[in-house]
Design an enzyme around this catalytic site. Structure first.
Site, PDB file in Angstrom:
ATOM      1  N   HIS A  80       0.832  -9.864  26.112  1.00  0.00           N
ATOM      2  CA  HIS A  80       1.039  -8.945  24.967  1.00  0.00           C
ATOM      3  C   HIS A  80       0.539  -7.621  25.270  1.00  0.00           C
ATOM      4  CE1 HIS A  80       2.094 -12.223  21.990  1.00  0.00           C
ATOM      5  NE2 HIS A  80       1.070 -12.970  22.801  1.00  0.00           N
TER       6      HIS A  80
ATOM      7  N   GLU B 207      -3.859 -10.607  25.316  1.00  0.00           N
ATOM      8  CA  GLU B 207      -3.312  -9.201  24.706  1.00  0.00           C
ATOM      9  C   GLU B 207      -3.981  -8.258  25.655  1.00  0.00           C
ATOM     10  OE1 GLU B 207      -1.595  -8.084  22.230  1.00  0.00           O
ATOM     11  OE2 GLU B 207      -1.587  -9.645  20.602  1.00  0.00           O
TER      12      GLU B 207
END
Ligand code: ZN
Length: 203
Positions: free
Chosen positions: A49, A131
């Site tokens: 992400h 992330e």
């Protein structure tokens, strides 16, 4: 095949301790936004992400605040729109390559949302979410590729259900809804680095 007790990446020194589900060199910040995976479900997918808070700004404390339900709604207009979210990832890679872990890998983090991979829904059930601090259109840093590839290599050693072919972007499992990690993310670079790690130190 049983997971390796302590799986190590020779090229970065990154190691996953399977018993605790921790990447040993990551800073640990526990998120309450997680629960148990389905019984017997091991990690079988890595989801990459991109995130920045506020959008486009790097280096602040706000991603960690979001993942620990401590984001102050009044600190930025954008925060008012997301302050009630209950989300997390397993790992965050900061712009300088620093790794932060919020959820043990054997537990289910809440990062994918409505999602599907090869016909299987609810990707949170069987994936590890990572992330990268960034935006869809800003170049990710060399330090981030180094840390990300090293972490994924260590995960591939720790969990036999993972492999370089089982690394996707959020946009791949939620098309039309999510665009991260975005056009700026260099997939060939990640795959080259990951292959190098695994050739130097095979699982
Ligand atoms: Zn995402």
């Amino acid at each position: 095949m049983l997971p390796n007790p302590v799986a190590r990446s020779a090229t970065t020194g990154l190691r996953v301790d399977v018993a605790s589900g921790r990447l040993l060199s990551a800073r640990q910040v526990d998120s309450p936004n997680c629960d148990e995976r389905p019984v017997g479900q091991a990690p079988e997918l890595v989801v990459v992400h991109g995130i920045s808070l506020p959008p486009g700004e790097f280096g602040g404390p706000w991603i960690e605040a979001l993942f620990t339900n401590a984001l102050p709604p009044a600190a930025h207009p954008y925060f008012e729109t997301i302050a009630g979210l209950r989300v997390s990832s397993h790992l965050l890679v900061r712009r300088d390559g620093t790794l932060v872990q919020f959820v043990p890998f054997h537990r289910r983090a809440w990062h994918a949302g409505d999602s599907r991979w090869r016909g299987r829904e609810r990707c949170n059930d069987y994936s590890i979410g990572i992330e990268l601090e960034g935006t869809d259109a800003s170049v990710y840093t060399p330090a981030q590729y180094q840390s990300l590839s090293g972490a994924i290599a260590a995960l591939c050693r720790a969990y036999p259900g993972l492999s370089p072919e089982r690394v996707v972007g959020h946009s791949d499992i939620a098309p039309g809804r999510k665009t991260d990690p975005g056009i700026a993310f260099d997939w060939p670079l990640l795959r080259t680095r990951l292959q190098l790690h695994l050739e130097l130190d095979p699982p």
